[in-house]
Each structure stands twice: as C-alpha cells, then as structure tokens.
Design an enzyme around this catalytic site. Structure first.
Site, PDB file in Angstrom:
ATOM      1  N   ARG A  10      62.647  36.670  45.848  1.00 30.46           N
ATOM      2  CA  ARG A  10      63.406  37.289  46.761  1.00 30.46           C
ATOM      3  C   ARG A  10      63.483  38.673  46.937  1.00 30.46           C
ATOM      4  O   ARG A  10      64.010  39.336  45.830  1.00 30.46           O
ATOM      5  CB  ARG A  10      64.942  36.723  47.182  1.00 30.46           C
ATOM      6  N   GLU A  33      56.713  31.642  45.640  1.00 30.82           N
ATOM      7  CA  GLU A  33      57.637  31.543  46.911  1.00 30.82           C
ATOM      8  C   GLU A  33      58.049  32.902  47.295  1.00 30.82           C
ATOM      9  O   GLU A  33      58.707  33.750  46.127  1.00 30.82           O
ATOM     10  CB  GLU A  33      58.600  30.470  46.809  1.00 30.82           C
ATOM     11  N   LYS A 122      64.274  19.924  47.198  1.00 35.06           N
ATOM     12  CA  LYS A 122      65.024  21.092  46.331  1.00 35.06           C
ATOM     13  C   LYS A 122      66.425  20.807  46.315  1.00 35.06           C
ATOM     14  O   LYS A 122      67.083  21.006  47.441  1.00 35.06           O
ATOM     15  CB  LYS A 122      64.688  22.219  47.013  1.00 35.06           C
TER      16      LYS A 122
END
Length: 201
Positions: A10, A33, A122
């Site tokens: 992120r 990711e 998740k």
C-alpha cells in the site's frame, strides 16, 4: 515451494515497483498485491506484471467495483483482493479468469463469497476475529477453503494461526511502508519467510 504469503504494498510508486518486486521474489514471496488506493496503482501493477509475471502472482487490492476488475484484466493482473465480499466484483473477477480473494469476517460473508466463486477468503481484520473466532468459523467452512489472516497478524503469530488451520497470511507494514528501500524490504521479507517456513514444518 509456493508460500501462502501475500505482500500488500500500500502506497508503492511505479518508479520503485520493479526493485521491490525483485526483492520480494528473491526472498521467496511470490504473491504481490498493490492496493488501488496507492499512487498510480495500475501503472505499478502493469510494470510488475511485465517484469515478473512469470515468477510471481501479481494483482490488486482494495478493489471495490467491476470497472476496476475490467481494467485490471486488461493489463494482465492475476488476482483481485477486496476488503469486502461484493458478489458482483467476485463474479466479474472469475469471468475475467483472475483469482478472487474477498474480505470477510462473518459466516454470512464467508459463505456468500464462496457461493459467488471466491478462490479464497481474506479474514480482515484478523486480529479482531482472533484465533478463537477463526477456529469457530472455520469449523463450518468447506474443508478445502483457502483462508488468509490479514490485519494485525505478523510473523510472531504465524505458528498459532497455522495450528488453528489458516492457509496463509497477507502482510502490509510487516514488509512494506512507503519510503522503505528495496534492501530493507528484502531483509524484512527474509524474516517473514523464515517465520512462515518454521510455522509450516
């Protein structure tokens, strides 16, 4: 061996994406990711796929709508991770041939996600669910369900969660924060892999 560790990057920027991808893959983390609330996420993802798509499973996180799914499919993303279990997003992801990992916390969300075709669940935020909550919930899930603990769970917790039956983990700040160098990420990733391997023996 393919470790069930998803690195959550992120805040990553396109100009650092390739060096960080190499650091993770070389350490043994091959699921990556890029959350869509990062700067220029599609650019980062596309660069990473072109660079290492044959060595790693690369996709997006914080995917909230079908248009994002379609855009990810166009650049060759391989997985879609969401904070929620939106049936439309899951169905669109599967229709585009990508893996779907929606976020869930309750039995209702978990079974809804599986019915929509999710490849894995998740559990987020995992630290709020806790080991006892996960054990109770996983007891009613299909035995082959892939489950991932995300949020407030780090390498020190791997052994306990693995004993409870979790498949794997999604890690953000344990591996990456904006400003971390590729060298620092390589060292953190090596520690994560060592803890995972020890917990998985």
């Amino acid at each position: 061996m393919s470790r069930e560790i998803i690195a959550i990057l992120r805040g990553i920027k396109p100009d650092e994406a390739l060096a960080i991808t190499d650091a993770l893959v070389n350490a043994g983390i091959t699921k990556i990711e890029v959350p869509l609330n990062s700067p220029d996420p599609y650019d980062s993802i596309e660069r990473m796929i072109n660079h290492a798509g044959d060595r790693a499973l690369i996709g997006a996180g914080t995917v909230l709508d079908v248009n994002a799914v379609k855009r990810l499919a166009r650049i060759g993303a391989q997985m879609v991770v969401s904070p929620d279990a939106n049936p439309d997003v899951i169905s669109a992801t599967k229709a585009q041939g990508m893996l779907s990992f929606p976020g869930v916390l309750t039995p209702t969300e978990a079974f809804s996600a599986l019915r929509s075709g999710a490849d894995g669940l998740k559990f987020f935020p995992a630290f709020k669910l806790g080991l006892d909550g996960y054990k109770a919930l996983s007891a009613v899930l299909p035995a082959d369900t892939k489950t991932y603990a995300v949020g407030g769970v780090g390498p020190a917790d791997f052994a306990d969660w693995r004993k409870a039956g979790i498949t794997g983990f999604g890690l953000g700040s344990n591996i990456y924060k904006p400003g971390y160098s590729a060298g620092k990420i390589a060292a953190l990733a090596a520690d994560v892999v060592a803890a995972y391997d020890e917990a998985t023996l």
